[in-house]
Scaffold this motif. Sequence first.
Motif, PDB file in Angstrom:
ATOM      1  N   MET A  17       0.831  -1.209   0.000  1.00 13.02           N
ATOM      2  CA  MET A  17       0.000   0.000   0.000  1.00 13.02           C
ATOM      3  C   MET A  17       0.870   1.265   0.000  1.00 13.02           C
ATOM      4  O   MET A  17       0.533   2.256  -0.656  1.00 13.02           O
ATOM      5  CB  MET A  17      -0.930  -0.007   1.212  1.00 13.02           C
ATOM      6  N   THR A  18       1.990   1.233   0.708  1.00 10.58           N
ATOM      7  CA  THR A  18       2.895   2.388   0.735  1.00 10.58           C
ATOM      8  C   THR A  18       3.495   2.641  -0.644  1.00 10.58           C
ATOM      9  O   THR A  18       3.550   3.779  -1.106  1.00 10.58           O
ATOM     10  CB  THR A  18       4.012   2.155   1.766  1.00 10.58           C
ATOM     11  N   GLN A  21       0.847   4.134  -2.836  1.00 13.39           N
ATOM     12  CA  GLN A  21       0.587   5.540  -2.517  1.00 13.39           C
ATOM     13  C   GLN A  21       1.717   6.430  -3.005  1.00 13.39           C
ATOM     14  O   GLN A  21       1.473   7.524  -3.509  1.00 13.39           O
ATOM     15  CB  GLN A  21       0.401   5.697  -1.009  1.00 13.39           C
ATOM     16  N   LEU A  24       1.251   6.976  -6.654  1.00 15.73           N
ATOM     17  CA  LEU A  24       0.210   7.965  -6.908  1.00 15.73           C
ATOM     18  C   LEU A  24       0.728   9.392  -6.731  1.00 15.73           C
ATOM     19  O   LEU A  24       0.246  10.314  -7.386  1.00 15.73           O
ATOM     20  CB  LEU A  24      -0.975   7.746  -5.963  1.00 15.73           C
ATOM     21  N   LEU A  66       0.573   6.190   5.474  1.00 17.43           N
ATOM     22  CA  LEU A  66      -0.687   5.859   4.804  1.00 17.43           C
ATOM     23  C   LEU A  66      -1.846   6.659   5.383  1.00 17.43           C
ATOM     24  O   LEU A  66      -2.711   7.142   4.640  1.00 17.43           O
ATOM     25  CB  LEU A  66      -0.956   4.360   4.890  1.00 17.43           C
ATOM     26  N   ASP A  67      -1.882   6.813   6.693  1.00 20.17           N
ATOM     27  CA  ASP A  67      -2.950   7.603   7.314  1.00 20.17           C
ATOM     28  C   ASP A  67      -2.899   9.062   6.877  1.00 20.17           C
ATOM     29  O   ASP A  67      -3.924   9.665   6.553  1.00 20.17           O
ATOM     30  CB  ASP A  67      -2.863   7.524   8.839  1.00 20.17           C
ATOM     31  N   SER A  69      -1.378  10.326   4.161  1.00 16.81           N
ATOM     32  CA  SER A  69      -1.563  10.522   2.718  1.00 16.81           C
ATOM     33  C   SER A  69      -3.007  10.277   2.305  1.00 16.81           C
ATOM     34  O   SER A  69      -3.498  10.882   1.363  1.00 16.81           O
ATOM     35  CB  SER A  69      -0.619   9.619   1.931  1.00 16.81           C
ATOM     36  N   ARG A  70      -3.712   9.416   3.003  1.00 14.41           N
ATOM     37  CA  ARG A  70      -5.130   9.213   2.699  1.00 14.41           C
ATOM     38  C   ARG A  70      -5.965  10.401   3.117  1.00 14.41           C
ATOM     39  O   ARG A  70      -7.003  10.670   2.543  1.00 14.41           O
ATOM     40  CB  ARG A  70      -5.640   7.963   3.411  1.00 14.41           C
ATOM     41  N   ALA A  71      -5.510  11.133   4.128  1.00 10.59           N
ATOM     42  CA  ALA A  71      -6.263  12.288   4.611  1.00 10.59           C
ATOM     43  C   ALA A  71      -6.145  13.475   3.658  1.00 10.59           C
ATOM     44  O   ALA A  71      -6.833  14.463   3.822  1.00 10.59           O
ATOM     45  CB  ALA A  71      -5.778  12.679   5.998  1.00 10.59           C
ATOM     46  N   GLY A  72      -5.241  13.386   2.673  1.00 15.02           N
ATOM     47  CA  GLY A  72      -5.111  14.455   1.691  1.00 15.02           C
ATOM     48  C   GLY A  72      -4.249  15.610   2.159  1.00 15.02           C
ATOM     49  O   GLY A  72      -4.366  16.708   1.637  1.00 15.02           O
ATOM     50  N   THR A  74      -0.876  15.585   2.113  1.00 11.68           N
ATOM     51  CA  THR A  74       0.477  15.310   1.649  1.00 11.68           C
ATOM     52  C   THR A  74       1.136  16.611   1.206  1.00 11.68           C
ATOM     53  O   THR A  74       0.548  17.381   0.471  1.00 11.68           O
ATOM     54  CB  THR A  74       0.444  14.319   0.481  1.00 11.68           C
TER      55      THR A  74
END
Length: 121
Positions: A17-18, A21, A24, A66-67, A69-72, A74
């Motif tokens: 997953m890392t 991400q 992406l 991951l937490d 970067s998912r929160a937007g 970054t």
Amino acid sequence: MTAIRHHSSEMQAARRMTAGQLRLLGVRVKPTTSNAQLAELIAERMGWAAPEPTPAALLPFFLRFLDVSRAGVTPPPYRPVVRRPMRYDLAMRTIATRAADVQPHLTPAASNVVTWRELAA
């Protein structure tokens, strides 16, 4: 609680997953990139300190990335790591002052070369 290993299912899932991400976000990640190299890429990108290359330290680091970067939240692609300014001891300061005394002094000089700004005027 069992010790986390590099090849445990949790570590493999977090690594996959890392890497996804990071792809992406525009980072080129090869399949042969190690966990420590992934952590260095994250540390450069996020401005965090890289953890120890042990699985027990890498897994929480990956999950934190991951937490975030998912929160937007970054940050932009390049954020340099904050480093403390260098401190010189007395010997280095004396060497620097002696070197500065030996250097020739610069004298300002005017040039008579026509520049493009003067041609445009």
